[in-house]
Design a protein around this motif. Structure first.
Motif, mmCIF file in Angstrom:
data_model
loop_
_atom_site.group_PDB
_atom_site.id
_atom_site.type_symbol
_atom_site.label_atom_id
_atom_site.label_comp_id
_atom_site.label_asym_id
_atom_site.label_seq_id
_atom_site.Cartn_x
_atom_site.Cartn_y
_atom_site.Cartn_z
ATOM 1 N N GLN A 285 15.936 -6.197 -31.604
ATOM 2 C CA GLN A 285 15.633 -5.314 -30.472
ATOM 3 C C GLN A 285 16.631 -5.510 -29.332
ATOM 4 O O GLN A 285 17.069 -4.539 -28.705
ATOM 5 N N LYS B 53 19.190 -2.617 -28.022
ATOM 6 C CA LYS B 53 19.189 -2.196 -26.618
ATOM 7 C C LYS B 53 20.588 -2.304 -26.013
ATOM 8 O O LYS B 53 21.030 -1.409 -25.285
ATOM 9 N N THR C 64 22.609 0.885 -24.608
ATOM 10 C CA THR C 64 23.025 0.876 -23.209
ATOM 11 C C THR C 64 24.531 1.093 -23.069
ATOM 12 O O THR C 64 24.991 1.713 -22.115
#
Length: 74
Positions: free
Chosen positions: A55, A59, A63
């Protein structure tokens, strides 16, 4: 490795040095060094570490997708 770096200290102390040296499933010829409950706890902790880091990586990639695209252009 999980038993040395990640697992909660309270139950790691209960494991013997012999059981810390062998991870369940490491070799089918080895005798069972940890109980089924301990092996299950270790498996759950490994899964938690893998999932949380997956995770985190996802992310970071999401991003920074613009930078990733820029880097991949010729």
């Amino acid at each position: 490795m999980v038993t040395r770096w990640v697992c909660p200290t309270d139950w790691v102390r209960r494991l013997t040095a012999k059981s810390l040296a062998s991870v369940p499933g490491r070799s089918v010829t080895q005798h069972k060094q940890v109980s089924d409950v301990t092996a299950h706890v270790i498996d759950e902790e490994v899964r938690r570490v893998i999932d949380s880091n997956y995770q985190r990586a996802y992310k970071i990639l999401q991003t920074n997708m613009d930078k990733l695209q820029t880097m991949s252009e010729p």
